[in-house]
Design a protein around this motif. Structure first.
Motif, PDB file in Angstrom:
ATOM      1  N   UNK A  78       0.843  -1.185   0.000  1.00  0.00           N
ATOM      2  CA  UNK A  78       0.000   0.000   0.000  1.00  0.00           C
ATOM      3  C   UNK A  78       0.880   1.238   0.000  1.00  0.00           C
ATOM      4  N   UNK A  79       0.634   2.149  -0.929  1.00  0.00           N
ATOM      5  CA  UNK A  79       1.410   3.373  -0.990  1.00  0.00           C
ATOM      6  C   UNK A  79       0.872   4.379   0.002  1.00  0.00           C
ATOM      7  N   UNK A  80       1.646   5.439   0.208  1.00  0.00           N
ATOM      8  CA  UNK A  80       1.266   6.456   1.171  1.00  0.00           C
ATOM      9  C   UNK A  80      -0.040   7.150   0.778  1.00  0.00           C
ATOM     10  N   UNK A  81      -0.293   7.239  -0.538  1.00  0.00           N
ATOM     11  CA  UNK A  81      -1.461   7.968  -1.011  1.00  0.00           C
ATOM     12  C   UNK A  81      -2.744   7.123  -0.993  1.00  0.00           C
ATOM     13  N   UNK A  82      -2.647   5.824  -0.810  1.00  0.00           N
ATOM     14  CA  UNK A  82      -3.827   4.971  -0.827  1.00  0.00           C
ATOM     15  C   UNK A  82      -4.603   5.089   0.478  1.00  0.00           C
TER      16      UNK A  82
ATOM     17  N   UNK B 133      -6.581   4.051   3.772  1.00  0.00           N
ATOM     18  CA  UNK B 133      -6.327   2.915   4.661  1.00  0.00           C
ATOM     19  C   UNK B 133      -7.558   2.496   5.440  1.00  0.00           C
ATOM     20  N   UNK B 134      -8.691   3.164   5.197  1.00  0.00           N
ATOM     21  CA  UNK B 134      -9.925   2.830   5.896  1.00  0.00           C
ATOM     22  C   UNK B 134     -10.991   2.420   4.890  1.00  0.00           C
ATOM     23  N   UNK B 135     -12.056   1.788   5.392  1.00  0.00           N
ATOM     24  CA  UNK B 135     -13.133   1.324   4.529  1.00  0.00           C
ATOM     25  C   UNK B 135     -14.409   2.091   4.820  1.00  0.00           C
ATOM     26  N   UNK B 136     -15.216   2.264   3.799  1.00  0.00           N
ATOM     27  CA  UNK B 136     -16.514   2.922   3.915  1.00  0.00           C
ATOM     28  C   UNK B 136     -17.358   2.224   4.980  1.00  0.00           C
ATOM     29  N   UNK B 137     -18.070   3.009   5.779  1.00  0.00           N
ATOM     30  CA  UNK B 137     -18.913   2.469   6.845  1.00  0.00           C
ATOM     31  C   UNK B 137     -19.950   1.474   6.315  1.00  0.00           C
TER      32      UNK B 137
ATOM     33  N   UNK C  60     -16.719  -9.180   0.311  1.00  0.00           N
ATOM     34  CA  UNK C  60     -16.883  -7.789  -0.099  1.00  0.00           C
ATOM     35  C   UNK C  60     -16.420  -6.841   0.994  1.00  0.00           C
ATOM     36  N   UNK C  61     -15.802  -5.728   0.590  1.00  0.00           N
ATOM     37  CA  UNK C  61     -15.327  -4.719   1.526  1.00  0.00           C
ATOM     38  C   UNK C  61     -15.739  -3.339   1.015  1.00  0.00           C
ATOM     39  N   UNK C  62     -15.915  -2.425   1.949  1.00  0.00           N
ATOM     40  CA  UNK C  62     -16.259  -1.068   1.560  1.00  0.00           C
ATOM     41  C   UNK C  62     -15.126  -0.395   0.811  1.00  0.00           C
ATOM     42  N   UNK C  63     -15.475   0.569  -0.026  1.00  0.00           N
ATOM     43  CA  UNK C  63     -14.467   1.309  -0.764  1.00  0.00           C
ATOM     44  C   UNK C  63     -13.558   2.093   0.167  1.00  0.00           C
ATOM     45  N   UNK C  64     -12.405   2.457  -0.323  1.00  0.00           N
ATOM     46  CA  UNK C  64     -11.434   3.157   0.497  1.00  0.00           C
ATOM     47  C   UNK C  64     -11.845   4.583   0.824  1.00  0.00           C
ATOM     48  N   UNK C  65     -11.611   4.989   2.056  1.00  0.00           N
ATOM     49  CA  UNK C  65     -11.878   6.359   2.508  1.00  0.00           C
ATOM     50  C   UNK C  65     -10.680   6.846   3.323  1.00  0.00           C
ATOM     51  N   UNK C  66     -10.538   8.146   3.401  1.00  0.00           N
ATOM     52  CA  UNK C  66      -9.392   8.721   4.102  1.00  0.00           C
ATOM     53  C   UNK C  66      -9.570   8.701   5.619  1.00  0.00           C
TER      54      UNK C  66
ATOM     55  N   UNK D 279     -16.191   6.601   8.152  1.00  0.00           N
ATOM     56  CA  UNK D 279     -16.853   7.576   7.289  1.00  0.00           C
ATOM     57  C   UNK D 279     -17.428   6.870   6.064  1.00  0.00           C
ATOM     58  N   UNK D 280     -18.089   7.636   5.209  1.00  0.00           N
ATOM     59  CA  UNK D 280     -18.683   7.103   3.995  1.00  0.00           C
ATOM     60  C   UNK D 280     -17.843   7.469   2.783  1.00  0.00           C
ATOM     61  N   UNK D 281     -17.823   6.586   1.792  1.00  0.00           N
ATOM     62  CA  UNK D 281     -17.168   6.933   0.532  1.00  0.00           C
ATOM     63  C   UNK D 281     -18.030   7.978  -0.179  1.00  0.00           C
ATOM     64  N   UNK D 282     -17.487   8.586  -1.175  1.00  0.00           N
ATOM     65  CA  UNK D 282     -18.197   9.671  -1.870  1.00  0.00           C
ATOM     66  C   UNK D 282     -19.513   9.170  -2.484  1.00  0.00           C
ATOM     67  N   UNK D 283     -19.492   7.970  -3.075  1.00  0.00           N
ATOM     68  CA  UNK D 283     -20.703   7.443  -3.701  1.00  0.00           C
ATOM     69  C   UNK D 283     -21.816   7.223  -2.697  1.00  0.00           C
ATOM     70  N   UNK D 284     -21.498   6.603  -1.565  1.00  0.00           N
ATOM     71  CA  UNK D 284     -22.505   6.351  -0.535  1.00  0.00           C
ATOM     72  C   UNK D 284     -22.999   7.648   0.081  1.00  0.00           C
ATOM     73  N   UNK D 285     -22.077   8.578   0.293  1.00  0.00           N
ATOM     74  CA  UNK D 285     -22.456   9.856   0.888  1.00  0.00           C
ATOM     75  C   UNK D 285     -23.409  10.624  -0.025  1.00  0.00           C
TER      76      UNK D 285
END
Length: 241
Positions: free
Chosen positions: A1-5, A7-11, A27-33, A37-43
């Protein structure tokens, strides 16, 4: 995993709109910073659902005195002297919309006075929430009090820990509950092809035919990608069954 990726998953986890599948088929939630929290699509999907709550409330109000669909009507085993004047399933969702929008509006405005009319109050609450969705979803987790129904009647206050993501998901869920009791859920277009991932015939096309989803393994494709992978030119509604 790079520094920019991320490291958390969408709620939303496995229900996330940006969910990914690992090598073991989980299945896993999409990546979030940020954590929890929620990913942009879910939010964005939740925000759009919240914006429609006042329209939902008006539709529920109009439908409350209408007879229920045949598949939801209570079975009659004897002649009733009295009948319930309103659709209780609709009234329950309508009341939940009022309670939930009022609770979070008071939280955001810190008790700003609201109209006494039910209709005007819901309209004001949904308007306030819609204008402050970014603030709402970022509310920190803290103890809040809710009234919980008792088995023998009445209510009692109960302490729960909720944050802004909980608020957004609860409010968005009410939009989908409203559409369900109103019979407004979109009709799925089923495709005859088996899913090339799990092999089950459970493929559905979105109403605008822009995406295809396997209702079994939950894999989602854009229409062009699905056509390429399955060797068809375009999605043909006439082939749907």
């Amino acid at each position: 995993m790079t520094h920019d990726e991320p490291i958390h998953q969408c709620r939303q986890a496995a229900h996330c709109k940006s969910r990914v599948r690992d090598d073991n088929g989980h299945w896993h939630g999409g990546g979030v910073e940020r954590p929890d929290s929620l990913c942009r699509g879910c939010e964005q999907a939740a925000f759009e659902a919240i914006r429609q709550l006042y329209d939902d409330w008006l539709l529920l109000e109009a439908a409350k005195l209408q007879p229920p669909p045949k598949d939801r009507a209570p079975k009659v085993t004897h002649t009733a002297l009295y009948s319930v004047p309103i659709r209780l399933d609709i009234d329950t969702v309508q009341s939940a919309i009022e309670d939930e929008t009022l609770t979070w509006t008071i939280t955001l405005t810190r008790g700003e006075p609201l109209p006494t009319s039910r209709t005007l109050c819901v309209r004001r609450c949904v308007s306030t929430l819609s204008a402050n969705l970014g603030t709402l979803v970022d509310l920190p987790r803290r103890q809040r009090w809710r009234m919980t129904p008792l088995a023998d009647g009445g209510d009692e206050p109960q302490s729960v820990d909720l944050d802004g993501v909980d608020a957004v998901l609860k409010l968005a869920a009410l939009h989908h509950r409203a559409r369900e009791v109103l019979g407004l859920n979109e009709t799925r277009i089923w495709l005859p092809d088996p899913c090339h991932v799990c092999g089950v015939k459970a493929l559905t096309s979105s109403p605008d035919q822009e995406t295809v989803t396997c209702q079994s393994c939950r894999t989602v494709w854009a229409k062009e990608e699905f056509a390429r992978l399955n060797g068809v030119g375009v999605l043909d509604p006439e082939r749907a069954s």
